[in-house]
Scaffold this motif. Structure first.
Motif, PDB file in Angstrom:
ATOM      1  N   LYS A 117       5.450   5.328   2.259  1.00  0.00           N
ATOM      2  CA  LYS A 117       5.206   6.623   1.627  1.00  0.00           C
ATOM      3  C   LYS A 117       5.418   6.547   0.126  1.00  0.00           C
ATOM      4  N   ASN A 118       5.064   7.643  -0.530  1.00  0.00           N
ATOM      5  CA  ASN A 118       5.007   7.685  -1.985  1.00  0.00           C
ATOM      6  C   ASN A 118       6.300   7.223  -2.667  1.00  0.00           C
ATOM      7  N   LEU A 119       7.418   7.831  -2.290  1.00  0.00           N
ATOM      8  CA  LEU A 119       8.700   7.546  -2.946  1.00  0.00           C
ATOM      9  C   LEU A 119       9.119   6.087  -2.751  1.00  0.00           C
ATOM     10  N   PHE A 120       9.088   5.615  -1.494  1.00  0.00           N
ATOM     11  CA  PHE A 120       9.526   4.245  -1.232  1.00  0.00           C
ATOM     12  C   PHE A 120       8.566   3.248  -1.883  1.00  0.00           C
ATOM     13  N   GLY A 121       7.271   3.588  -1.873  1.00  0.00           N
ATOM     14  CA  GLY A 121       6.271   2.686  -2.442  1.00  0.00           C
ATOM     15  C   GLY A 121       6.410   2.552  -3.945  1.00  0.00           C
ATOM     16  N   ASP A 122       6.806   3.634  -4.589  1.00  0.00           N
ATOM     17  CA  ASP A 122       7.012   3.603  -6.032  1.00  0.00           C
ATOM     18  C   ASP A 122       8.009   2.499  -6.384  1.00  0.00           C
TER      19      ASP A 122
ATOM     20  N   TRP B  34      16.685  20.683  -5.715  1.00  0.00           N
ATOM     21  CA  TRP B  34      16.080  20.445  -4.399  1.00  0.00           C
ATOM     22  C   TRP B  34      14.617  19.994  -4.519  1.00  0.00           C
ATOM     23  N   ASN B  35      14.249  19.133  -3.601  1.00  0.00           N
ATOM     24  CA  ASN B  35      12.845  18.726  -3.430  1.00  0.00           C
ATOM     25  C   ASN B  35      12.561  18.672  -1.941  1.00  0.00           C
ATOM     26  N   THR B  36      11.294  18.624  -1.600  1.00  0.00           N
ATOM     27  CA  THR B  36      10.922  18.670  -0.189  1.00  0.00           C
ATOM     28  C   THR B  36      10.041  17.473   0.147  1.00  0.00           C
ATOM     29  N   MET B  37      10.463  16.708   1.152  1.00  0.00           N
ATOM     30  CA  MET B  37       9.611  15.599   1.585  1.00  0.00           C
ATOM     31  C   MET B  37       8.758  16.096   2.744  1.00  0.00           C
ATOM     32  N   VAL B  38       7.455  16.162   2.514  1.00  0.00           N
ATOM     33  CA  VAL B  38       6.596  16.673   3.582  1.00  0.00           C
ATOM     34  C   VAL B  38       5.313  15.834   3.643  1.00  0.00           C
TER      35      VAL B  38
ATOM     36  N   ILE C  77       7.544  13.499  -1.225  1.00  0.00           N
ATOM     37  CA  ILE C  77       8.534  14.275  -1.980  1.00  0.00           C
ATOM     38  C   ILE C  77       8.110  14.567  -3.425  1.00  0.00           C
ATOM     39  N   TYR C  78       7.174  13.788  -3.980  1.00  0.00           N
ATOM     40  CA  TYR C  78       6.745  14.056  -5.359  1.00  0.00           C
ATOM     41  C   TYR C  78       5.916  15.341  -5.471  1.00  0.00           C
ATOM     42  N   PHE C  79       5.371  15.794  -4.328  1.00  0.00           N
ATOM     43  CA  PHE C  79       4.500  16.964  -4.390  1.00  0.00           C
ATOM     44  C   PHE C  79       4.964  18.128  -3.517  1.00  0.00           C
ATOM     45  N   GLY C  80       5.941  17.870  -2.610  1.00  0.00           N
ATOM     46  CA  GLY C  80       6.324  18.896  -1.630  1.00  0.00           C
ATOM     47  C   GLY C  80       6.941  20.136  -2.264  1.00  0.00           C
ATOM     48  N   GLN C  81       6.703  21.277  -1.612  1.00  0.00           N
ATOM     49  CA  GLN C  81       7.293  22.556  -2.044  1.00  0.00           C
ATOM     50  C   GLN C  81       8.245  23.032  -0.955  1.00  0.00           C
ATOM     51  N   PRO C  82       9.332  23.721  -1.239  1.00  0.00           N
ATOM     52  CA  PRO C  82       9.773  24.114  -2.575  1.00  0.00           C
ATOM     53  C   PRO C  82      10.462  22.982  -3.335  1.00  0.00           C
TER      54      PRO C  82
ATOM     55  N   ILE D  26       0.861  -1.188   0.000  1.00  0.00           N
ATOM     56  CA  ILE D  26       0.000   0.000   0.000  1.00  0.00           C
ATOM     57  C   ILE D  26       0.893   1.231   0.000  1.00  0.00           C
ATOM     58  N   ARG D  27       0.811   1.971  -1.097  1.00  0.00           N
ATOM     59  CA  ARG D  27       1.675   3.144  -1.287  1.00  0.00           C
ATOM     60  C   ARG D  27       0.853   4.423  -1.153  1.00  0.00           C
ATOM     61  N   GLU D  28       1.347   5.362  -0.351  1.00  0.00           N
ATOM     62  CA  GLU D  28       0.691   6.672  -0.271  1.00  0.00           C
ATOM     63  C   GLU D  28       0.935   7.368  -1.606  1.00  0.00           C
TER      64      GLU D  28
END
Ligand code: NAD
Length: 353
Positions: free
Chosen positions: A237-242, A153-157, A139-144, A132-134
């Motif tokens: 979470k999203n990244l690990f689940g991918d 840079w990316n933001t894991m939030v 990090i795929y959507f976090g700002q900035p 089950i992946r969020e």
């Protein structure tokens, strides 16, 4: 009466969705259930007809049904469109508009295909777990986010409500299975992961029957290939689940076998994980099992009829045990059967069960 919107899409999409609908029809007849199945255009097929990949009409239909069944979208014909007009953009928009925050991918090994994996049969046999992946945070959507000449840079939030709802969905899934949940994070390095872990443990308070284990993502990648049978439900979470959902899927066999469900608070979309396979489209060669198994997930998660989902899996298993193989899962010495032939067998095994 259950309302299903079917969006066959492009390439092999219409062929595999047609197989899945035959399965739904057979189940409706067998169990006296009523379905309304409404077909809509999406992807390249919609672009050719209406000049856009996702029309408001298709979107509205998807918002006003119990479940969406999607084939696949895209193909060489639409590859050179600008990024925002591409099928992938339409797919992301559809998932976002439907609020689909969880992606479920089973890693289930069919006994008849145990030799098709890159893992040894004794390690793989009996594997049956769910990743089950969020899907809408992290990090795929976090700002900035961004890059310049000297930095990227990316933001894991994660927000509290995002972790709570995916944790709850995962505990609910575990309650319906073997009641074992592994939450995968990187809490030894990432504060965001420690936050994730804290909240998963809070939610655990409401599910005392479920055994919860935390695992670091690097160890999890190793454990999935070392001993996949140890898992029942994984949440991450999203990244690990991918990454982990791809590893988990592929240890069990071919792309043509892998279903998925994307679930939100009030909508759900079911689709095979493969693409539109333009190289075999229109030739009655596609493996429909991933899409048929996506229907099994629909029965389990949207219609809450696990018994019927199990019937579908059993019919697939019986069909494979009988030796039928489409080209993607056939050994060189086997005669590969067509999409229609393997669907005939699945439907007749369903009727006979
Ligand atoms: P693909 O999954 O379509 O095909 C990869 C390989 O697997 C091909 O050789 C194909 O013949 C084979 N294959 C895939 N599904 C099969 C099935 N059911 N039965 C038998 N063989 C099967 O991936 P690709 O070639 O990278 O992409 C083709 C198109 O699909 C691209 O336009 C891509 O953007 C799109 N795509 C769409 C989705 C989606 O709709 N969710 C996902 C991935 C790719």
């Amino acid at each position: 009466m259950f309302k299903i919107v079917s969006i066959p899409g492009d390439g092999i999409g219409p062929e595999v969705v047609a197989s899945a609908i035959r399965v739904i029809d057979a189940l409706a007849e067998k169990h006296g259930l009523e379905f309304s199945i409404e077909e809509h255009l999406f992807g390249g097929a919609s672009y050719d007809a209406h000049g856009e990949m996702l029309t408001d009409e298709t979107l509205d239909a998807c918002k006003n049904c119990d479940a969406v069944l999607l084939g696949a979208v895209g193909g060489p014909k639409w590859e050179n469109l600008s990024h925002d007009k591409k099928p992938e953009a339409a797919l992301l928009k559809l998932r976002k508009e439907l609020g689909l925050f969880a992606n479920l991918r089973p890693a289930k090994v069919y006994d008849a295909l145990v030799d098709a994996s890159s893992l040894k049969p004794e390690i793989l046999s009996g594997t049956d777990f769910m990743v089950i992946r969020e899907l809408t945070g992290g990090i795929y959507f976090g700002q900035p986010r961004g890059y310049d000449e000297t930095r990227g840079w990316n933001t894991m939030v994660y927000e509290r409500y995002e972790v709570e709802r995916i944790a709850r969905l995962a505990f609910d899934a575990a309650m319906k299975r073997k009641k074992r949940l592994v939450s995968i994070d990187k809490a030894n390095v990432l504060e965001c992961s420690q936050f994730w872990r804290n909240i998963v443990h809070e939610v655990h308070g409401d599910y005392p029957e479920v055994e919860l284990l935390d695992m670091y993502v690097d160890n999890a990648a190793m454990q999935i290939v070392r001993d996949p049978k140890q898992f029942d439900v994984i949440v991450t979470k999203n990244l690990f689940g991918d990454i982990l959902s791809d590893i988990s899927g592929m240890i069990t066999g071919s792309l043509g076998m892998l279903p998925s469900a994307s679930i939100g608070t009030s909508h759900a979309l079911y689709e095979p994980i493969h693409g539109s396979a333009p190289d075999i489209a229109g030739r009655n060669k596609a493996n429909p099992i991933a899409t048929v198994a996506s229907v099994a997930m629909m029965f389990e998660h949207t219609f809450c009829m696990k018994n019927i989902a199990d019937e579908i899996y059993a019919a697939i298993e019986k069909t494979l045990a009988g030796g039928l193989r489409t080209a993607d899962i056939a050994n060189p010495e086997d005669r590969a059967v067509s999409t229609t032939e393997i669907t005939d067998a699945i439907v007749s095994n369903l009727k006979a069960s």
